[in-house]
Write an enzyme that holds these catalytic residues in place. Structure first.
Site, short mmCIF file in Angstrom:
data_model
loop_
_atom_site.label_atom_id
_atom_site.label_comp_id
_atom_site.label_asym_id
_atom_site.label_seq_id
_atom_site.Cartn_x
_atom_site.Cartn_y
_atom_site.Cartn_z
N SER A 138 6.13 45.44 -24.84
CA SER A 138 6.00 46.20 -26.07
C SER A 138 5.31 45.33 -27.11
CB SER A 138 7.39 46.61 -26.57
OG SER A 138 7.35 47.07 -27.91
N TYR A 151 16.02 44.49 -29.69
CA TYR A 151 14.92 44.97 -28.83
C TYR A 151 13.79 43.94 -28.81
CZ TYR A 151 11.39 48.16 -26.91
OH TYR A 151 10.43 48.76 -26.15
#
Length: 253
Positions: A138, A151
């Site tokens: 990501s 995250y």
């Protein structure tokens, strides 16, 4: 023999889109996830379109389950591609009040899941003589943002795995490719992050006319994986036009 592509987290979103796209590219796709009903529907869809696919129930947080995945892949034929896609986010809390359980889940799925599956399938990928490992990380793997500590920490670790593995495999016939999507609207990512709160999940994309969708990322994965074997796309960062950076998004209204 048809090359086998293993896709984890294939029951929805980017994983399902990637399975469809790789089947269209001529791979026999081994679709792996926990939800077998969704996998069965995906395989039926791929086969109806003229592709080849096999469903395998797999929990990437389980050594035993991942070993079963590796065995199933080896039985299908030469394994030339692994797409480490299983992952996800939970919560958007600041570090000072973040849930340790949420952080643990994100680390187990994103980081240790990638580690387990890569370790299990690396011998087959190398034996093929032309292996490729794709790690779906990501933009959070290189940029932090408020509320995203857990995250981002997990995705930074996943990015570190990809970079380290590329160094360690230098001279061996296995490529390591990292795909870093920005804002992608899928059916489940936001719902998982916000514990089923559909309104909160939808608000992330408010005013963004065209966020990325799963098929956009699948297209990037397929393009990288189908380059000539001597071409290694180390890292591909992909965002929607409206997202200039993690903190800079154009929203209408």
């Amino acid at each position: 023999m048809t090359s086998v592509a293993v896709v984890t987290g294939a029951s929805s979103g980017i994983g399902a889109a990637t399975a469809r796209r790789l089947a269209a590219e001529g791979f026999h796709v081994l679709a792996a996830a926990r939800r077998t009903d969704r996998l069965a529907a995906l395989v039926a869809e791929i086969e109806a379109a003229g592709g080849a696919a096999t469903a395998v129930a797999c929990d990437v947080t389980s050594d035993e389950s991942v070993a079963g995945l590796a065995g199933a892949a080896a039985a299908l034929g030469p394994v030339t591609l692994l797409v480490n896609n299983a992952g996800g986010a939970r919560g958007l809390d600041p570090v000072e009040s973040g849930s340790v359980g949420d952080w643990q889940w994100m680390y187990d799925v994103n980081v240790l899941g990638t580690l387990r599956v890569t370790q299990a399938l690396l011998p087959a990928l190398e034996a093929s003589g032309a292996g490729t490992i794709v790690v779906v990380s990501s933009t959070a793997g290189f940029t932090v943002y408020e509320g995203g500590g857990g995250y981002a920490a997990a995705k930074h670790a996943q990015t570190a795995i990809a970079g380290t593995l590329r160094l360690e495999l230098c001279g061996r016939p296995v490529r390591v490719i990292e795909i870093d999507p920005g804002m992608v609207r899928t059916d489940e990512f936001g719902l998982v992050r916000f514990a089923g709160d559909a309104e909160r999940a939808a608000a992330v994309y408010a005013g963004v006319a065209e966020p990325l969708v799963a098929e956009d990322v699948a297209d990037c994965i397929a393009w990288c994986a189908t380059r000539p074997q001597h071409v290694n796309v180390d890292r591909l960062v992909v965002r929607p036009l409206a997202q200039a950076a993690q903190h800079k998004v154009h929203r209408v209204g």
